[in-house]
Scaffold this motif. Structure first.
Motif, PDB file in Angstrom:
ATOM      1  N   SER A   1      10.344  20.349  -1.138  1.00 29.46           N
ATOM      2  CA  SER A   1      10.872  20.975  -0.969  1.00 29.46           C
ATOM      3  C   SER A   1      11.167  21.434  -3.142  1.00 29.46           C
ATOM      4  CB  SER A   1      12.494  21.959  -0.497  1.00 29.46           C
ATOM      5  OG  SER A   1      13.442  20.112  -1.246  1.00 29.46           O
ATOM      6  N   ALA A   2      11.694  22.072  -3.242  1.00 25.30           N
ATOM      7  CA  ALA A   2      12.183  22.132  -4.581  1.00 25.30           C
ATOM      8  C   ALA A   2      12.423  20.755  -5.267  1.00 25.30           C
ATOM      9  CB  ALA A   2      12.716  23.219  -4.749  1.00 25.30           C
ATOM     10  N   ASP A   3      13.682  20.564  -4.608  1.00 28.07           N
ATOM     11  CA  ASP A   3      14.734  19.448  -5.516  1.00 28.07           C
ATOM     12  C   ASP A   3      14.536  17.823  -4.469  1.00 28.07           C
ATOM     13  OD1 ASP A   3      16.058  20.693  -3.327  1.00 28.07           O
ATOM     14  OD2 ASP A   3      18.180  20.866  -4.130  1.00 28.07           O
ATOM     15  N   THR A   4      13.746  17.956  -3.439  1.00 27.58           N
ATOM     16  CA  THR A   4      13.967  16.764  -1.778  1.00 27.58           C
ATOM     17  C   THR A   4      12.854  16.172  -1.930  1.00 27.58           C
ATOM     18  OG1 THR A   4      16.213  17.831  -1.929  1.00 27.58           O
ATOM     19  CG2 THR A   4      14.718  16.541  -0.116  1.00 27.58           C
ATOM     20  N   LEU A   5      12.449  15.539  -2.211  1.00 27.98           N
ATOM     21  CA  LEU A   5      11.321  14.536  -1.015  1.00 27.98           C
ATOM     22  C   LEU A   5      11.691  13.578   0.122  1.00 27.98           C
ATOM     23  CD1 LEU A   5       9.084  13.031  -3.150  1.00 27.98           C
ATOM     24  CD2 LEU A   5       9.853  11.642  -0.918  1.00 27.98           C
ATOM     25  N   ARG A   6      11.390  14.366   1.569  1.00 26.87           N
ATOM     26  CA  ARG A   6      11.292  13.909   2.596  1.00 26.87           C
ATOM     27  C   ARG A   6      10.065  12.496   2.770  1.00 26.87           C
ATOM     28  NH1 ARG A   6      10.977  19.445   3.175  1.00 26.87           N
ATOM     29  NH2 ARG A   6       8.880  18.446   5.225  1.00 26.87           N
ATOM     30  N   LEU A   7      11.046  11.537   3.695  1.00 26.08           N
ATOM     31  CA  LEU A   7      10.063  10.479   3.715  1.00 26.08           C
ATOM     32  C   LEU A   7      10.185   9.241   5.234  1.00 26.08           C
ATOM     33  CD1 LEU A   7      10.129   7.048   1.391  1.00 26.08           C
ATOM     34  CD2 LEU A   7      11.785   9.401   0.872  1.00 26.08           C
ATOM     35  N   ASN A   8      10.048   9.498   6.227  1.00 27.13           N
ATOM     36  CA  ASN A   8      10.765   8.512   6.791  1.00 27.13           C
ATOM     37  C   ASN A   8      10.304   6.389   6.303  1.00 27.13           C
ATOM     38  OD1 ASN A   8      10.571  10.364   8.732  1.00 27.13           O
ATOM     39  ND2 ASN A   8       8.015  10.156   9.457  1.00 27.13           N
ATOM     40  N   VAL A   9      11.870   6.125   5.850  1.00 26.76           N
ATOM     41  CA  VAL A   9      11.766   5.055   5.684  1.00 26.76           C
ATOM     42  C   VAL A   9      11.724   3.934   6.361  1.00 26.76           C
ATOM     43  CG1 VAL A   9      13.145   3.463   5.028  1.00 26.76           C
ATOM     44  CG2 VAL A   9      14.007   6.032   4.258  1.00 26.76           C
ATOM     45  N   LEU A  10      10.356   3.037   5.607  1.00 31.92           N
ATOM     46  CA  LEU A  10       9.959   2.052   5.973  1.00 31.92           C
ATOM     47  C   LEU A  10      10.465   0.081   5.629  1.00 31.92           C
ATOM     48  CD1 LEU A  10       6.135   2.127   6.054  1.00 31.92           C
ATOM     49  CD2 LEU A  10       7.687   2.282   7.859  1.00 31.92           C
ATOM     50  N   GLY A  11      11.213   0.888   4.138  1.00 30.51           N
ATOM     51  CA  GLY A  11      12.350  -0.426   4.096  1.00 30.51           C
ATOM     52  C   GLY A  11      12.854   0.147   2.573  1.00 30.51           C
ATOM     53  N   VAL A  12      13.289  -0.995   1.836  1.00 34.26           N
ATOM     54  CA  VAL A  12      14.476  -0.937   0.262  1.00 34.26           C
ATOM     55  C   VAL A  12      14.373  -2.200   0.270  1.00 34.26           C
ATOM     56  CG1 VAL A  12      15.674   1.066   1.384  1.00 34.26           C
ATOM     57  CG2 VAL A  12      16.917  -0.659   1.884  1.00 34.26           C
ATOM     58  N   THR A  13      14.526  -2.228  -1.163  1.00 31.68           N
ATOM     59  CA  THR A  13      14.624  -3.281  -1.783  1.00 31.68           C
ATOM     60  C   THR A  13      15.923  -3.774  -2.751  1.00 31.68           C
ATOM     61  OG1 THR A  13      12.557  -3.307  -2.043  1.00 31.68           O
ATOM     62  CG2 THR A  13      13.863  -5.438  -3.488  1.00 31.68           C
ATOM     63  N   ARG A  14      17.250  -4.258  -2.743  1.00 31.07           N
ATOM     64  CA  ARG A  14      18.095  -3.991  -3.438  1.00 31.07           C
ATOM     65  C   ARG A  14      17.749  -5.238  -4.162  1.00 31.07           C
ATOM     66  NH1 ARG A  14      21.514  -2.996  -0.352  1.00 31.07           N
ATOM     67  NH2 ARG A  14      21.240  -3.041   2.146  1.00 31.07           N
ATOM     68  N   ARG A  15      18.851  -4.684  -5.842  1.00 31.25           N
ATOM     69  CA  ARG A  15      18.274  -5.266  -7.706  1.00 31.25           C
ATOM     70  C   ARG A  15      18.811  -6.639  -6.915  1.00 31.25           C
ATOM     71  NH1 ARG A  15      22.640  -1.463  -8.256  1.00 31.25           N
ATOM     72  NH2 ARG A  15      21.859   0.367 -10.187  1.00 31.25           N
ATOM     73  N   ASN A  16      18.861  -7.857  -6.020  1.00 31.59           N
ATOM     74  CA  ASN A  16      18.839  -8.767  -6.289  1.00 31.59           C
ATOM     75  C   ASN A  16      17.651  -9.200  -5.631  1.00 31.59           C
ATOM     76  OD1 ASN A  16      19.178  -8.575  -3.395  1.00 31.59           O
ATOM     77  ND2 ASN A  16      21.054  -9.317  -3.095  1.00 31.59           N
ATOM     78  N   GLY A  17      16.660  -8.838  -5.137  1.00 34.56           N
ATOM     79  CA  GLY A  17      15.080  -8.777  -4.548  1.00 34.56           C
ATOM     80  C   GLY A  17      15.180  -9.015  -2.993  1.00 34.56           C
ATOM     81  N   SER A  18      16.483  -8.965  -2.540  1.00 32.68           N
ATOM     82  CA  SER A  18      16.021  -8.703  -0.804  1.00 32.68           C
ATOM     83  C   SER A  18      15.416  -7.233  -0.573  1.00 32.68           C
ATOM     84  CB  SER A  18      17.576  -8.995  -0.547  1.00 32.68           C
ATOM     85  OG  SER A  18      19.236  -7.851  -0.708  1.00 32.68           O
ATOM     86  N   GLU A  19      15.348  -7.926   0.431  1.00 36.60           N
ATOM     87  CA  GLU A  19      14.701  -5.732   1.268  1.00 36.60           C
ATOM     88  C   GLU A  19      15.327  -6.347   2.645  1.00 36.60           C
ATOM     89  OE1 GLU A  19      10.898  -5.851   1.121  1.00 36.60           O
ATOM     90  OE2 GLU A  19       9.970  -7.736   0.494  1.00 36.60           O
ATOM     91  N   ASP A  20      15.421  -4.827   2.645  1.00 28.75           N
ATOM     92  CA  ASP A  20      15.512  -4.556   4.028  1.00 28.75           C
ATOM     93  C   ASP A  20      14.785  -3.926   4.514  1.00 28.75           C
ATOM     94  OD1 ASP A  20      18.294  -5.539   4.367  1.00 28.75           O
ATOM     95  OD2 ASP A  20      18.961  -3.864   3.604  1.00 28.75           O
ATOM     96  N   PHE A  21      14.159  -4.135   6.457  1.00 34.25           N
ATOM     97  CA  PHE A  21      13.037  -3.054   7.051  1.00 34.25           C
ATOM     98  C   PHE A  21      13.732  -2.305   7.649  1.00 34.25           C
ATOM     99  CE2 PHE A  21      11.017  -7.565   5.285  1.00 34.25           C
ATOM    100  CZ  PHE A  21      10.481  -6.984   5.233  1.00 34.25           C
ATOM    101  N   TRP A  22      13.320  -0.358   7.737  1.00 29.35           N
ATOM    102  CA  TRP A  22      13.740   0.219   8.445  1.00 29.35           C
ATOM    103  C   TRP A  22      12.461   0.619   9.428  1.00 29.35           C
ATOM    104  CZ3 TRP A  22      16.831   3.960   6.343  1.00 29.35           C
ATOM    105  CH2 TRP A  22      18.286   3.919   5.254  1.00 29.35           C
ATOM    106  N   LYS A  23      13.160   1.340  10.618  1.00 29.14           N
ATOM    107  CA  LYS A  23      11.537   1.626  11.641  1.00 29.14           C
ATOM    108  C   LYS A  23      11.222   3.298  11.179  1.00 29.14           C
ATOM    109  CE  LYS A  23      14.263  -1.258  15.071  1.00 29.14           C
ATOM    110  NZ  LYS A  23      14.887  -1.749  15.909  1.00 29.14           N
ATOM    111  N   GLY A  24      11.332   3.382  10.571  1.00 28.61           N
ATOM    112  CA  GLY A  24      11.067   5.007   9.668  1.00 28.61           C
ATOM    113  C   GLY A  24      11.690   6.453  10.002  1.00 28.61           C
ATOM    114  N   GLU A  25      13.240   5.907   9.781  1.00 27.54           N
ATOM    115  CA  GLU A  25      14.059   6.893  10.014  1.00 27.54           C
ATOM    116  C   GLU A  25      14.300   8.432   8.898  1.00 27.54           C
ATOM    117  OE1 GLU A  25      16.368   2.930  11.426  1.00 27.54           O
ATOM    118  OE2 GLU A  25      14.743   3.353   9.584  1.00 27.54           O
ATOM    119  N   PRO A  26      13.932   9.125   9.056  1.00 26.79           N
ATOM    120  CA  PRO A  26      14.092   9.988   8.028  1.00 26.79           C
ATOM    121  C   PRO A  26      14.736  10.628   7.045  1.00 26.79           C
ATOM    122  CG  PRO A  26      14.407  11.499  10.368  1.00 26.79           C
ATOM    123  CD  PRO A  26      14.427   9.916  10.491  1.00 26.79           C
TER     124      PRO A  26
END
Length: 146
Positions: free
Chosen positions: A65-90
């Motif tokens: 939308s004008a100010d928001t981007l929507r996605l189904n999250v597959l994973g995140v990366t933290r400052r320390n380099g570790s990754e967490d995997f997600w299951k497509g949560e919106p």
């Protein structure tokens, strides 16, 4: 036997190598896999939503939308380099929290290199299992006493 030898090569080809490229248009294609690098403020403000110390969010683009981007999250990366995997949560991210937006695409050059290395490795493994041969192609006899 041939099918078994090349099944490993097929797996390497299917894995491929991906690279993140900047989004060329104003918005990514719907359903494409995107990678969002968060601003420092974005990382702090999204702590409750995606976790502490998250610098990068990866997922499938669902629209904006004008100010928001929507996605189904597959994973995140933290400052320390570790990754967490997600299951497509919106998740909806404020555009002000986004430092960079890129789309993950198959890299033909990297994939070609992986396939070439895989083919060479399979050839060397095959050669190792077949044993050494002399110039006539017949196996060498084992020396006596061994």
């Amino acid at each position: 036997m041939v099918a078994r030898q090349f099944s490993g090569l097929l797996v390497l080809t299917l894995m491929g190598c991906y690279q993140t490229v900047p989004v060329a248009s104003s918005a990514p294609r719907a359903g494409s896999e995107i990678e969002i690098r968060l601003t420092d403020n974005g990382s702090a403000s999204l702590r409750e939503l995606v976790g502490a110390g998250v610098t990068t969010v990866r997922g499938n683009y669902q629209g904006s939308s004008a100010d928001t981007l929507r996605l189904n999250v597959l994973g995140v990366t933290r400052r320390n380099g570790s990754e967490d995997f997600w299951k497509g949560e919106p998740v909806g991210l404020l555009k002000a929290d986004i430092a960079t937006l890129g789309e993950r695409k198959l890299s033909r050059a990297r994939t070609g290199a992986v396939v070439a290395v895989g083919a060479i490795a399979l050839s060397l493994i095959k050669l190792g299992f077949e044993g050494k041969t002399n110039t006539t192609g017949t196996p060498r006899p084992i020396p006596s006493g061994q």
